[in-house]
Design a protein around this motif. Sequence first.
Motif, PDB file in Angstrom:
ATOM      1  N   SER A  21      45.631  60.490 119.589  1.00  0.00           N
ATOM      2  CA  SER A  21      46.590  60.970 118.066  1.00  0.00           C
ATOM      3  C   SER A  21      46.165  60.480 116.873  1.00  0.00           C
ATOM      4  O   SER A  21      45.531  59.077 116.900  1.00  0.00           O
ATOM      5  CB  SER A  21      47.725  60.320 119.085  1.00  0.00           C
ATOM      6  N   GLY A  22      47.488  60.749 116.225  1.00  0.00           N
ATOM      7  CA  GLY A  22      47.467  60.310 114.839  1.00  0.00           C
ATOM      8  C   GLY A  22      47.891  60.879 114.185  1.00  0.00           C
ATOM      9  O   GLY A  22      48.670  61.923 114.694  1.00  0.00           O
ATOM     10  N   GLN A  23      48.643  60.844 112.573  1.00  0.00           N
ATOM     11  CA  GLN A  23      49.424  61.303 112.047  1.00  0.00           C
ATOM     12  C   GLN A  23      48.431  62.910 111.744  1.00  0.00           C
ATOM     13  O   GLN A  23      47.526  62.475 111.104  1.00  0.00           O
ATOM     14  CB  GLN A  23      49.159  60.624 110.712  1.00  0.00           C
ATOM     15  N   TYR A  24      49.395  63.715 111.074  1.00  0.00           N
ATOM     16  CA  TYR A  24      48.595  64.857 110.403  1.00  0.00           C
ATOM     17  C   TYR A  24      47.823  64.702 109.154  1.00  0.00           C
ATOM     18  O   TYR A  24      46.932  65.388 108.814  1.00  0.00           O
ATOM     19  CB  TYR A  24      49.314  66.234 110.547  1.00  0.00           C
ATOM     20  N   THR A  25      48.356  63.790 108.508  1.00  0.00           N
ATOM     21  CA  THR A  25      48.013  63.485 107.296  1.00  0.00           C
ATOM     22  C   THR A  25      46.741  62.650 107.573  1.00  0.00           C
ATOM     23  O   THR A  25      45.879  62.495 106.421  1.00  0.00           O
ATOM     24  CB  THR A  25      49.161  62.828 106.293  1.00  0.00           C
ATOM     25  N   ASP A  26      46.129  62.121 108.399  1.00  0.00           N
ATOM     26  CA  ASP A  26      45.047  61.455 108.724  1.00  0.00           C
ATOM     27  C   ASP A  26      43.659  62.087 108.828  1.00  0.00           C
ATOM     28  O   ASP A  26      43.666  63.393 108.727  1.00  0.00           O
ATOM     29  CB  ASP A  26      45.169  60.621 109.903  1.00  0.00           C
TER      30      ASP A  26
ATOM     31  N   TRP B 230      38.747  66.007 126.518  1.00  0.00           N
ATOM     32  CA  TRP B 230      39.997  64.851 124.792  1.00  0.00           C
ATOM     33  C   TRP B 230      40.794  65.680 124.402  1.00  0.00           C
ATOM     34  O   TRP B 230      40.927  67.236 124.068  1.00  0.00           O
ATOM     35  CB  TRP B 230      39.090  64.547 123.829  1.00  0.00           C
ATOM     36  N   HIS B 231      42.401  64.613 124.982  1.00  0.00           N
ATOM     37  CA  HIS B 231      43.510  65.488 123.955  1.00  0.00           C
ATOM     38  C   HIS B 231      44.172  65.216 122.771  1.00  0.00           C
ATOM     39  O   HIS B 231      44.382  63.901 123.233  1.00  0.00           O
ATOM     40  CB  HIS B 231      44.478  66.442 125.422  1.00  0.00           C
ATOM     41  N   GLY B 232      44.115  65.997 121.424  1.00  0.00           N
ATOM     42  CA  GLY B 232      44.489  65.546 120.624  1.00  0.00           C
ATOM     43  C   GLY B 232      45.696  65.488 120.294  1.00  0.00           C
ATOM     44  O   GLY B 232      46.450  66.705 120.496  1.00  0.00           O
ATOM     45  N   VAL B 233      46.267  64.835 119.772  1.00  0.00           N
ATOM     46  CA  VAL B 233      47.561  65.364 118.818  1.00  0.00           C
ATOM     47  C   VAL B 233      47.928  64.368 117.604  1.00  0.00           C
ATOM     48  O   VAL B 233      47.624  63.032 117.683  1.00  0.00           O
ATOM     49  CB  VAL B 233      48.968  64.314 119.776  1.00  0.00           C
ATOM     50  N   ALA B 234      48.250  65.879 116.733  1.00  0.00           N
ATOM     51  CA  ALA B 234      48.198  65.151 115.335  1.00  0.00           C
ATOM     52  C   ALA B 234      49.592  64.639 114.810  1.00  0.00           C
ATOM     53  O   ALA B 234      50.205  66.311 114.799  1.00  0.00           O
ATOM     54  CB  ALA B 234      47.487  65.877 114.533  1.00  0.00           C
TER      55      ALA B 234
ATOM     56  N   LYS C 251      56.781  68.202 126.082  1.00  0.00           N
ATOM     57  CA  LYS C 251      55.823  67.200 125.468  1.00  0.00           C
ATOM     58  C   LYS C 251      56.018  66.859 124.312  1.00  0.00           C
ATOM     59  O   LYS C 251      56.496  67.553 123.644  1.00  0.00           O
ATOM     60  CB  LYS C 251      54.130  67.698 125.871  1.00  0.00           C
ATOM     61  N   THR C 252      56.071  65.228 123.817  1.00  0.00           N
ATOM     62  CA  THR C 252      56.073  65.075 122.496  1.00  0.00           C
ATOM     63  C   THR C 252      55.508  63.914 122.427  1.00  0.00           C
ATOM     64  O   THR C 252      54.867  62.837 122.995  1.00  0.00           O
ATOM     65  CB  THR C 252      57.313  63.729 122.322  1.00  0.00           C
ATOM     66  N   PHE C 253      54.757  63.598 120.966  1.00  0.00           N
ATOM     67  CA  PHE C 253      54.846  62.793 120.618  1.00  0.00           C
ATOM     68  C   PHE C 253      54.743  61.943 119.777  1.00  0.00           C
ATOM     69  O   PHE C 253      55.690  61.937 118.666  1.00  0.00           O
ATOM     70  CB  PHE C 253      52.941  63.560 119.524  1.00  0.00           C
ATOM     71  N   VAL C 254      55.021  60.355 119.897  1.00  0.00           N
ATOM     72  CA  VAL C 254      55.977  60.132 119.683  1.00  0.00           C
ATOM     73  C   VAL C 254      54.805  59.116 118.036  1.00  0.00           C
ATOM     74  O   VAL C 254      54.236  58.124 118.459  1.00  0.00           O
ATOM     75  CB  VAL C 254      56.382  58.600 119.910  1.00  0.00           C
ATOM     76  N   THR C 255      55.579  59.169 116.456  1.00  0.00           N
ATOM     77  CA  THR C 255      55.561  58.390 115.665  1.00  0.00           C
ATOM     78  C   THR C 255      55.683  56.842 115.713  1.00  0.00           C
ATOM     79  O   THR C 255      57.238  56.583 115.922  1.00  0.00           O
ATOM     80  CB  THR C 255      55.179  59.567 114.153  1.00  0.00           C
ATOM     81  N   ASN C 256      55.550  56.674 114.175  1.00  0.00           N
ATOM     82  CA  ASN C 256      56.615  55.309 114.064  1.00  0.00           C
ATOM     83  C   ASN C 256      57.274  55.341 113.852  1.00  0.00           C
ATOM     84  O   ASN C 256      58.100  55.682 113.505  1.00  0.00           O
ATOM     85  CB  ASN C 256      55.363  54.696 111.978  1.00  0.00           C
TER      86      ASN C 256
END
Length: 182
Positions: A31-36, A126-130, A177-182
């Motif tokens: 995972s990462g930020q969509y801006t990465d 690989w399951h990726g989340v941005a 399902k959720t991706f938790v950012t900073n």
Amino acid sequence: MKKILLIAFTAVSINLISQSFTVQENNMSLSGQYTDNDFSKNTFLEALSNDSLTWEIVVDSMPSSWEFSNCFPTCYTVGVTSGDLVISNGQSYYLNCHIYPNNTAGEGIITMKISSITGTTEFVTWHGVAGNVGIINDFFNQKDKIKRIYNLNGQIVNDLIPNNIYIIELQNGLIYKTFVTN
């Protein structure tokens, strides 16, 4: 009882002898930020005998603006979806996937099929989340709507760690399902 154990041991031994490689981790989350620019996750293929392999991407379900590339062990450019590799007994081979979200939030799956000429086949996913593709921020101030929060191992959690994926079970029975950012 001894006969059953002997038969089971023999069957396992034959299976291990015929397997020419194994992959350390077959299912990975990244995972990462969509801006990465990109984010990646790697594992290793362990050669159990000398063999020739072919690999191909068999699933690539992701937002249309996303791109990906693989390293196995050579790093390929975006768009390369298959290749060959000769492995030597006892060697480890770097296996990696880079996801390029191109400023688009979302999630996607990439699955690689690796096959040997001697019959061993394994799949690596690989399951990726941005970015934040979930709803946790909507419920942050309304915790009474959340029944349980699970990590990807199925364990109930109380604290959310940034840059991880969680399953949210609501009081009304809905699951997100959720991706938790900073």
